[in-house]
Design an enzyme around this catalytic site. Structure first.
Site, mmCIF file in Angstrom:
data_model
loop_
_atom_site.group_PDB
_atom_site.id
_atom_site.type_symbol
_atom_site.label_atom_id
_atom_site.label_comp_id
_atom_site.label_asym_id
_atom_site.label_seq_id
_atom_site.Cartn_x
_atom_site.Cartn_y
_atom_site.Cartn_z
ATOM 1 C CE LYS A 187 5.519 2.722 1.893
ATOM 2 N NZ LYS A 187 5.210 1.342 2.168
HETATM 3 C C1 LIG Z 1 4.162 0.209 2.646
HETATM 4 C C2 LIG Z 1 4.089 -0.394 4.022
HETATM 5 C C3 LIG Z 1 4.065 -1.772 4.256
HETATM 6 C C4 LIG Z 1 3.908 -2.753 3.148
HETATM 7 O O1 LIG Z 1 4.873 -2.650 2.207
HETATM 8 P P1 LIG Z 1 4.757 -3.537 0.872
HETATM 9 O O2 LIG Z 1 6.108 -3.430 0.272
HETATM 10 O O3 LIG Z 1 3.687 -2.896 0.044
HETATM 11 O O4 LIG Z 1 4.410 -4.907 1.280
HETATM 12 C C5 LIG Z 1 4.141 -2.231 5.537
HETATM 13 N N1 LIG Z 1 4.204 -1.394 6.579
HETATM 14 C C6 LIG Z 1 4.178 -0.059 6.412
HETATM 15 C C7 LIG Z 1 4.268 0.825 7.608
HETATM 16 C C8 LIG Z 1 4.097 0.484 5.126
HETATM 17 O O5 LIG Z 1 4.029 1.792 4.948
#
Ligand SMILES: *Cc1c(COP(=O)(O)O)cnc(C)c1O
Length: 387
Positions: A187
């Site tokens: 991210k």
């Molecule tokens: C990465 C992601 C998640 C989960 O995030 P985590 O921090 O790994 O729990 C949920 N929704 C979307 C759309 C994502 O890309």
């Protein structure tokens, strides 16, 4: 001659600078690595960046979504309207509460929930609309909010891709009842693992904070730091969802670089747009909507197998051989085995989402990338499709 480069271009590799490393070292040497002052600074920084009323740092976006649904009081039999073009966590958290995910088809051009289609899927059991700002592109929040108000539904925004996104001047993740962000390694801001819950409601924020740390009345920092020792008691059977200072330290300095990093991704994005537009069988992403800021988390192309002469999956394999990592965001959740078997979802039920599933391919896009990296990706695609 196929294009070549010394190192593999890892998909979603984050930009970690010396100042981030120093901040983590500072925490390691400080004698306090658990949840404490750095988590507070991290929360304050993000609260200001987002213009959000209340924020609670947690250990993942999944945890943030779970807390939102628990605080709303989602229960077995309830329904949550959401998108099939998302990471499984978005739907799994609904199932954890015994509720039913109701998938709505998406807009082909954007991959976002089709706001027009939401209304048709609302039943007396519907309690929540859970939109995902896919790839960093804000959903049509005016329509979603209007529908939620008309039917008295909660809105929980999955803003995992959308930290920098804005819709008509408001930050994504701050328009619904709750917003959830992710600081997973791929991210745009990462703490290794981490997440953030946002809300306008102070009581909900307080409850989320309690639930994120066992549901006890005083956290460890309050108990063991130099403030007076206090006994604690369990107020709710809570969870272990807290972010630690070690994680927050990694993310702390990144907040100040979010805007600059976004500029670098816009540069790469525009380079891809200009160089990929003419490639056979490749459809580049739709332009951002007016009065929005697209967070440019994912640069997603659609591969038309007939025109490209190669399937999306084959293209992925060939790119990997040429040292380019790619991703698929996403294969539609309603056709994943558990969801097919448990809820009886069938192929053909959400044709636009299924169309995207078969064609979508995300190219590398992070602030760590140089112009040359992006040009290399284009060269690799050209070699595979055109040579
Ligand atoms: C990465 C992601 C998640 C989960 O995030 P985590 O921090 O790994 O729990 C949920 N929704 C979307 C759309 C994502 O890309």
């Amino acid at each position: 001659m196929p294009p070549n480069r010394p190192d593999f271009l890892i998909f979603g590799s984050p930009l970690i600078l010396e100042e981030d490393i120093q901040e983590v070292i500072d925490t390691l040497k400080s004698g306090w690595i658990g949840s404490g002052p750095k988590v507070k600074y991290f929360e304050e920084g993000l609260k200001k960046f987002l213009g959000s009323d209340h924020v609670v740092a947690v250990n993942s976006c999944t945890s943030a979504l779970s807390l939102a649904l628990e605080i709303i009081g989602l229960k077995p039999g309830d329904e949550v309207v959401t998108t099939p073009i998302t990471f499984p966590a978005t739907a799994n958290v609904i199932v954890h509460r015994g509720a039913t995910p109701v998938f709505v088809d998406v807009d082909v051009a954007t991959g976002n929930l089709d706001a027009e289609a939401i209304e048709k899927k609302i039943t007396p059991k519907t309690k929540v609309i859970l939109p995902v700002h896919l790839a960093g592109r804000p959903c049509d929040m005016n329509k979603i909010t209007a529908i939620a108000q008309a039917y008295k539904l909660y809105v929980v925004e999955d803003a995992a891709h959308a930290l920098e996104a804005e819709y008509q001047g408001l930050s994504a993740g701050t328009m619904g009842d709750f917003g959830a962000f992710s600081f997973y390694p791929t991210k745009s801001l990462t703490t290794g693992e981490g997440g953030l819950l946002t809300t306008k409601n102070q009581a909900w924020a307080h409850k989320a904070r309690l639930l994120s740390l066992h549901g006890i009345s005083a956290n460890a920092w309050e108990r063991y730091s130099d403030s007076k020792y206090r006994h604690y008691e369990t107020l709710f059977p809570g969870y272990k969802y807290n972010l630690t200072d070690m994680q927050a330290a990694l993310g702390l300095r990144q907040i100040g670089r979010l805007k600059k990093n976004l500029q670098q991704r816009i540069l790469i994005w525009e380079l891809y747009d200009s160089l990929l537009g003419e490639m056979p069988g490749i459809q580049t992403p739709a332009k951002p909507e007016p009065r929005t800021v697209h967070a440019r988390h994912l640069y997603t192309i659609y591969v038309d197998e007939k025109k490209a002469g190669i399937s999306r999956d084959q293209l992925m394999i060939r790119l990997q051989e040429l040292k380019v990592g790619t991703g698929v965001h996403y294969t539609a959740i309603h056709l994943h085995r558990f969801y097919r078997e448990h809820f009886g979802f069938q192929e053909g039920s959400l044709p636009r989402a299924e169309w995207i599933s078969q064609r979508t391919l995300s190219l590398p896009l992070t602030a760590k990338m140089t112009r040359e990296d992006a040009e290399y990706v284009v060269e690799a695609i050209r070699f595979i499709l055109v040579q």
